[in-house]
Design an enzyme around this catalytic site. Structure first.
Site, PDB file in Angstrom:
ATOM      1  N   ARG A  65      -3.965  -1.409  -6.206  1.00  0.00           N
ATOM      2  CA  ARG A  65      -4.674  -2.447  -5.452  1.00  0.00           C
ATOM      3  C   ARG A  65      -5.774  -1.869  -4.571  1.00  0.00           C
ATOM      4  NH1 ARG A  65       0.724  -4.334  -5.377  1.00  0.00           N
ATOM      5  NH2 ARG A  65       0.980  -3.242  -3.417  1.00  0.00           N
ATOM      6  N   GLU A 102      11.072   6.569  -1.133  1.00  0.00           N
ATOM      7  CA  GLU A 102      12.373   6.236  -0.555  1.00  0.00           C
ATOM      8  C   GLU A 102      13.495   6.910  -1.348  1.00  0.00           C
ATOM      9  OE1 GLU A 102      14.952   2.272   0.678  1.00  0.00           O
ATOM     10  OE2 GLU A 102      12.979   2.044  -0.234  1.00  0.00           O
TER      11      GLU A 102
END
Length: 177
Positions: A65, A102
């Site tokens: 994006r 993560e």
């Protein structure tokens, strides 16, 4: 002449999608901003505010994006557009930078000839979360001798403290949560 877009207008257009892509996540959907010509153009104006054509040599955009905003910013600033992609997505010789996610690690890459030493760079992405991807992109720019003038984000999730991985660099975030 239309009135300038404000960060509050951009924030009002960002759609919150609960439990996407997984339970417990509040996804910030920017597609309403992109679909509105005035808001999209105003977002580019705000991300490039203070820079003029010729003041930046390259706008570096982060996959995927970030490409949307970086390409438009590069056009406005009469600068080149340089993509930072996920490993294996660029066809020429690349440099790579690994960073922590993560769960596990990821790698981003940039072409080895993307920047000349001393190039003035505006780095752009849609979202600053934990800062890992942006920090990896900064590392790639610096390895090629580029000079980060600023890092611009449409959205910053302050509670994730991503700025801590970008200390000492000028950061602009239009909307913060």
């Amino acid at each position: 002449m239309p009135k300038p877009v404000t960060p509050a207008e951009i924030e009002a257009a960002i759609r919150n999608v609960a439990d996407f892509p997984k339970q417990g996540i509040q996804f910030k959907d920017i597609t309403p901003v992109l679909a509105d010509a005035r808001l999209f153009s105003g977002t580019i104006d705000l991300l490039t505010e203070g820079f003029s054509p010729g003041s930046i040599d390259a706008v570096v955009g982060i996959d995927a994006r970030g490409f949307i905003f970086a390409a438009a910013a590069a056009k406005k600033l009469n600068a080149g557009f340089i993509p930072v992609r996920k490993k294996g997505k660029l066809p020429f010789t690349t440099i790579e930078q690994e960073y922590a996610l993560e769960y596990g690690n990821a790698v981003v890459a940039m072409h080895t000839d993307a920047l000349k030493p001393g190039s003035r760079v505006l780095l752009v992405d849609d979202l600053l979360a934990t800062g890992g991807t942006a920090a990896a992109a900064v590392s790639l720019v610096q390895k090629l001798g580029g000079k980060i003038q600023e890092i611009g984000f449409l959205i910053e999730l302050k509670f994730l403290n991503g700025r801590s991985k970008l200390s000492g660099l000028p950061i602009r975030a239009l909307v913060t949560y």
